[in-house]
Design a protein around this motif. Structure first.
Motif, PDB file in Angstrom:
ATOM      1  N   VAL A  71       0.837  -1.210   0.000  1.00 10.98           N
ATOM      2  CA  VAL A  71       0.000   0.000   0.000  1.00 10.98           C
ATOM      3  C   VAL A  71       0.868   1.255   0.000  1.00 10.98           C
ATOM      4  O   VAL A  71       0.599   2.209  -0.731  1.00 10.98           O
ATOM      5  N   GLU A  72       1.951   1.233   0.793  1.00 12.90           N
ATOM      6  CA  GLU A  72       2.791   2.428   0.872  1.00 12.90           C
ATOM      7  C   GLU A  72       3.354   2.801  -0.506  1.00 12.90           C
ATOM      8  O   GLU A  72       3.425   3.980  -0.862  1.00 12.90           O
ATOM      9  N   ASP A  73       3.715   1.795  -1.297  1.00 16.16           N
ATOM     10  CA  ASP A  73       4.253   2.082  -2.626  1.00 16.16           C
ATOM     11  C   ASP A  73       3.179   2.135  -3.707  1.00 16.16           C
ATOM     12  O   ASP A  73       3.493   2.328  -4.883  1.00 16.16           O
TER      13      ASP A  73
ATOM     14  N   SER B  28       1.987   7.867  -6.421  1.00 18.43           N
ATOM     15  CA  SER B  28       2.643   6.798  -5.667  1.00 18.43           C
ATOM     16  C   SER B  28       3.847   6.303  -6.481  1.00 18.43           C
ATOM     17  O   SER B  28       3.949   6.568  -7.683  1.00 18.43           O
ATOM     18  N   LEU B  29       4.724   5.553  -5.819  1.00 15.29           N
ATOM     19  CA  LEU B  29       5.863   4.943  -6.524  1.00 15.29           C
ATOM     20  C   LEU B  29       5.361   4.066  -7.673  1.00 15.29           C
ATOM     21  O   LEU B  29       5.922   4.064  -8.765  1.00 15.29           O
ATOM     22  N   PHE B  30       4.282   3.336  -7.427  1.00 16.54           N
ATOM     23  CA  PHE B  30       3.698   2.452  -8.452  1.00 16.54           C
ATOM     24  C   PHE B  30       3.291   3.244  -9.690  1.00 16.54           C
ATOM     25  O   PHE B  30       3.571   2.841 -10.818  1.00 16.54           O
ATOM     26  N   GLU B  31       2.633   4.402  -9.472  1.00 15.42           N
ATOM     27  CA  GLU B  31       2.181   5.189 -10.625  1.00 15.42           C
ATOM     28  C   GLU B  31       3.375   5.735 -11.409  1.00 15.42           C
ATOM     29  O   GLU B  31       3.384   5.716 -12.637  1.00 15.42           O
ATOM     30  N   THR B  34       4.816   2.940 -13.406  1.00 15.42           N
ATOM     31  CA  THR B  34       3.897   2.615 -14.492  1.00 15.42           C
ATOM     32  C   THR B  34       4.029   3.613 -15.631  1.00 15.42           C
ATOM     33  O   THR B  34       4.086   3.249 -16.802  1.00 15.42           O
ATOM     34  N   ARG B  35       4.090   4.901 -15.283  1.00 10.01           N
ATOM     35  CA  ARG B  35       4.212   5.941 -16.314  1.00 10.01           C
ATOM     36  C   ARG B  35       5.533   5.814 -17.065  1.00 10.01           C
ATOM     37  O   ARG B  35       5.576   5.967 -18.281  1.00 10.01           O
ATOM     38  N   ARG B  46      11.702  -1.115  -9.441  1.00  8.03           N
ATOM     39  CA  ARG B  46      11.180  -0.180  -8.438  1.00  8.03           C
ATOM     40  C   ARG B  46      12.308   0.392  -7.603  1.00  8.03           C
ATOM     41  O   ARG B  46      12.286   1.558  -7.218  1.00  8.03           O
ATOM     42  N   ARG B  66       3.365  11.471   3.566  1.00 13.71           N
ATOM     43  CA  ARG B  66       2.531  10.344   3.957  1.00 13.71           C
ATOM     44  C   ARG B  66       1.128  10.835   4.232  1.00 13.71           C
ATOM     45  O   ARG B  66       0.933  11.863   4.862  1.00 13.71           O
ATOM     46  N   TYR B  70      -0.721   5.679   2.845  1.00 13.37           N
ATOM     47  CA  TYR B  70      -0.125   5.858   1.526  1.00 13.37           C
ATOM     48  C   TYR B  70       1.053   6.814   1.578  1.00 13.37           C
ATOM     49  O   TYR B  70       1.172   7.627   2.485  1.00 13.37           O
ATOM     50  N   LYS B  71       1.913   6.718   0.545  1.00 13.10           N
ATOM     51  CA  LYS B  71       3.009   7.669   0.386  1.00 13.10           C
ATOM     52  C   LYS B  71       2.920   8.265  -1.017  1.00 13.10           C
ATOM     53  O   LYS B  71       2.830   7.521  -1.992  1.00 13.10           O
ATOM     54  N   PHE B  72       2.903   9.591  -1.077  1.00 18.49           N
ATOM     55  CA  PHE B  72       2.784  10.269  -2.373  1.00 18.49           C
ATOM     56  C   PHE B  72       3.983  11.184  -2.613  1.00 18.49           C
ATOM     57  O   PHE B  72       4.598  11.670  -1.660  1.00 18.49           O
TER      58      PHE B  72
END
Lengths: 129, 97
Positions: A71-73, B28-31, B34-35, B46, B66, B70-72
């Motif tokens: 979730v954090e990432d 997020s790191l995921f976004e 992904t981009r 990652r 935070r 979540y972390k943005f």
């Protein structure tokens, strides 16, 4: 071989049942008491005999650190196909659902990521026709 | 401080990350990963993206926050203004700290 059941670890099976059925729109398939927990699965109303999603209890000590780190990432625990991500985004946000990623067009696919209120992020995806 | 900004901007992947954050803040790191993959064909791990973000953060160009669980990541353009003032307004001396 095909996928029969896949699972997400949920913090609370009652809350998960409500979210996955009343908000996301899945329907209950199996609900069998197993000790303190339940064997609880949902399916898509569009495909009642298709892949079941098991709403698995998060009790195992390995589960919480795993979920917290994902979730954090911002990493989704599962990905669900919809007809149109923007339409679902608007509908679900209207119901108070929190998104960590707004609809994002990436070539032929569009995705968005939401919080399932049970400790997971869920990705919605559609592929351009 | 100015050195850190130039070092951070020297890498094309880090400039791409800033491009994407300029388009939408609060990723997020995921976004971000992904981009980079889908829009720019940059298939970085990652961990690699995390390290790039750490360089951008130490230069003050990216701020992470935070929000609950979540972390943005947000873009911060303020250090850019400071380094560019040196040439745009020559009276201002370089920050040599």
């Amino acid at each position: 071989m095909r996928i029969h059941i896949t699972s997400v670890f949920v913090d609370d099976q009652d809350r998960a049942m409500r979210f996955y059925t009343e908000v996301l729109g899945f329907v209950k398939k199996h609900d069998v008491p197993v000790g303190a927990d339940r064997w609880l699965t949902v399916v898509s109303p569009e495909d009642p005999d298709g892949t079941e999603l098991l709403l698995e209890p998060s009790g195992h000590p390995a589960v919480q650190p795993y979920k917290t780190a994902l979730v954090e990432d911002g990493i989704p625990a599962a990905s669900f196909a919809v007809d149109d991500v923007q339409t679902e985004f608007d509908r679900l946000r209207g119901l108070g659902v929190r998104f960590t990623q707004e609809p994002l067009e990436m070539g032929s696919i569009t995705t968005a990521v939401l919080d399932d209120t049970c400790g997971n992020l869920i990705q919605l995806v559609h592929t351009k026709a | 401080m100015a050195e850190d900004v130039f070092k951070a901007l020297a890498d094309p992947t880090r400039r791409r990350i800033l491009d994407e954050l300029a388009e939408r803040d609060g990723q997020s790191l995921f976004e971000i990963c992904t981009r980079l993959v889908t829009k720019h064909g940059l298939g970085l791990s990652r961990q690699a993206v995390s390290q790039h973000l750490a360089v951008l953060e130490s230069a003050g160009l990216v701020v992470s926050r935070r929000e609950g669980r979540y972390k943005f990541h947000d873009l911060n353009t303020e250090p850019l203004e400071r380094v560019m003032t040196r040439w745009l307004k020559p009276d201002a001396a370089e920050d040599i700290s």
